[in-house]
Design a protein around this motif. Structure first.
Motif, PDB file in Angstrom:
ATOM      1  N   TYR A 113       0.855  -1.187   0.000  1.00 24.31           N
ATOM      2  CA  TYR A 113       0.000   0.000   0.000  1.00 24.31           C
ATOM      3  C   TYR A 113       0.890   1.236   0.000  1.00 24.31           C
ATOM      4  O   TYR A 113       1.794   1.334   0.829  1.00 24.31           O
ATOM      5  N   THR A 166      -3.564  -9.215   2.688  1.00 26.86           N
ATOM      6  CA  THR A 166      -2.931  -8.570   1.534  1.00 26.86           C
ATOM      7  C   THR A 166      -2.679  -9.597   0.427  1.00 26.86           C
ATOM      8  O   THR A 166      -2.919  -9.331  -0.753  1.00 26.86           O
ATOM      9  N   LYS A 223      -6.005 -10.512  -1.196  1.00 22.24           N
ATOM     10  CA  LYS A 223      -6.486  -9.413  -2.045  1.00 22.24           C
ATOM     11  C   LYS A 223      -5.731  -9.377  -3.368  1.00 22.24           C
ATOM     12  O   LYS A 223      -6.308  -9.072  -4.405  1.00 22.24           O
ATOM     13  N   SER A 224      -4.431  -9.666  -3.320  1.00 20.35           N
ATOM     14  CA  SER A 224      -3.711  -9.615  -4.596  1.00 20.35           C
ATOM     15  C   SER A 224      -4.076 -10.806  -5.479  1.00 20.35           C
ATOM     16  O   SER A 224      -4.097 -10.674  -6.702  1.00 20.35           O
ATOM     17  N   MET A 272      -7.050 -12.030  -5.640  1.00 19.00           N
ATOM     18  CA  MET A 272      -8.389 -11.715  -6.140  1.00 19.00           C
ATOM     19  C   MET A 272      -8.386 -10.556  -7.131  1.00 19.00           C
ATOM     20  O   MET A 272      -9.391 -10.301  -7.787  1.00 19.00           O
ATOM     21  N   LEU A 330      -7.819  -7.386  -6.185  1.00 14.90           N
ATOM     22  CA  LEU A 330      -8.258  -6.180  -5.476  1.00 14.90           C
ATOM     23  C   LEU A 330      -7.079  -5.255  -5.188  1.00 14.90           C
ATOM     24  O   LEU A 330      -7.275  -4.115  -4.770  1.00 14.90           O
ATOM     25  N   LEU A 331      -5.891  -5.785  -5.362  1.00 15.27           N
ATOM     26  CA  LEU A 331      -4.672  -5.034  -5.081  1.00 15.27           C
ATOM     27  C   LEU A 331      -3.676  -5.403  -6.187  1.00 15.27           C
ATOM     28  O   LEU A 331      -3.462  -6.580  -6.439  1.00 15.27           O
ATOM     29  N   SER A 386      -9.832  -8.426 -14.402  1.00 16.72           N
ATOM     30  CA  SER A 386     -10.737  -7.807 -13.432  1.00 16.72           C
ATOM     31  C   SER A 386     -11.203  -8.814 -12.378  1.00 16.72           C
ATOM     32  O   SER A 386     -11.155 -10.031 -12.596  1.00 16.72           O
ATOM     33  N   VAL A 387     -11.671  -8.280 -11.261  1.00 14.88           N
ATOM     34  CA  VAL A 387     -12.213  -9.129 -10.197  1.00 14.88           C
ATOM     35  C   VAL A 387     -13.390  -9.944 -10.731  1.00 14.88           C
ATOM     36  O   VAL A 387     -13.499 -11.147 -10.467  1.00 14.88           O
ATOM     37  N   PRO A 430     -14.488 -11.961   2.174  1.00 17.52           N
ATOM     38  CA  PRO A 430     -13.599 -10.985   2.806  1.00 17.52           C
ATOM     39  C   PRO A 430     -13.754 -10.925   4.316  1.00 17.52           C
ATOM     40  O   PRO A 430     -14.806 -11.281   4.855  1.00 17.52           O
ATOM     41  N   GLY A 454     -19.080  -9.801   2.909  1.00 18.65           N
ATOM     42  CA  GLY A 454     -19.463  -9.116   1.678  1.00 18.65           C
ATOM     43  C   GLY A 454     -20.911  -9.374   1.327  1.00 18.65           C
ATOM     44  O   GLY A 454     -21.204 -10.026   0.335  1.00 18.65           O
TER      45      GLY A 454
END
Ligand SMILES: Nc1ncnc2c1ncn2[C@@H]1O[C@H](COP(=O)(O)OP(=O)(O)OP(=O)(O)O)[C@@H](O)[C@H]1O
Ligand SMILES: [Mg+2]
Length: 231
Positions: free
Chosen positions: A12, A43, A46-47, A49, A51-52, A70-71, A83, A87
């Motif tokens: 981040y 983290t 998220k990467s 998925m 998302l990051l 894309s997600v 998550p 969600g």
């Protein structure tokens, strides 16, 4: 091989918080992905998925390097992330939540349609007309899980799913995850503070510390390792 991470780094702003993360998961495998608070577990998920963005390395799913996919496209391929902190759509009823996500994710010949999910989680059937945000934490968690299962989940990543759940519910939920993994060759990644519950169904353990993998092996090896004193 379902999922392969090679040298993944992510973070981040100016801070890179995970680096050189590499592992490969097979169909049906259940990974307990453990580590202290702030180790970099969320983290990493998220990467995977999308998302990051990755700062280096690659994520491949089903043999395909995902790059900047894309997600939504990752979900369509069968990657699912439940998550941390859920969600769900709190203002919709349980049934509306399920219908909205089913419309998006349930394709012809899907592994889990609407009826299958109600069968898997009978409590959701009883709660169809209830506003999701008004349910207990445990029931909301079960709804989040129901939504994640809709369609054809091939790799389900659960980020601390047991938060807010009574211990017997946690066990039942994990048994269900285990059964689906073994009957449908679904892969699961389980990030969990309730290490004992996760270890009951895991067949592989990765321990992360300070953004790097410090252990990767079988549950018995994990218990015998120096890193086990972490928990
Ligand atoms: N949105 C963000 N912005 C900046 N830093 C972040 C953000 N999210 C996490 N971090 C930092 O990245 C590091 C790793 O956090 P991460 O959430 O991946 O850990 P974790 O292993 O999931 O921890 P926990 O068990 O507490 O959920 C921490 O130092 C955290 O402070
Ligand atoms: Mg986390």
């Amino acid at each position: 091989m379902v999922l392969r991470l090679s040298g993944v780094a992510a973070g981040y702003g100016p801070k890179t918080v995970v680096s050189d993360v590499s592992f490969t998961l097979e169909p049906g495998q259940i990974l307990a992905f453990l580590g202290h608070n702030g180790a970099g577990k969320t983290t990493t998920l998220k990467s995977i998925m999308g998302l990051l963005p990755l700062r280096s390395g690659s994520v491949a799913f089903d043999g395909q390097v995902l790059g900047r996919m894309s997600v939504a496209d990752r979900i369509a391929m069968g990657l699912r992330l439940l998550p941390e902190g859920r969600g769900i759509f709190p203002d919709l009823t349980v049934e509306e939540n399920i219908d909205v996500v089913a419309a998006r994710n349930v394709e012809a010949g899907a592994m889990f349609g609407i009826a299958d999910v109600y069968k898997l989680f009978p409590v959701m059937d009883e709660r169809r007309a209830t506003r999701a945000g008004s349910m207990s934490g445990g029931q909301q968690q079960m709804l989040a899980m129901s939504l994640a299962m809709l369609g054809t989940p091939r790799c389900l990543m659960l980020d601390e799913p047991s938060i807010g759940l009574a211990p017997n519910l946690v066990e039942r939920m994990f048994e269900q995850v285990h059964d689906v993994c073994k009957s449908h060759a679904m892969t699961a990644v389980l990030v969990e503070q309730n290490v004992a519950a996760a270890m009951k169904i895991a067949d592989r353990v990765i321990i992360m510390n300070n953004g790097a993998i410090v252990f990767d092996g079988l549950p018995d090896e994990a218990r015998a390792s120096d890193f086990w004193s972490y928990f």
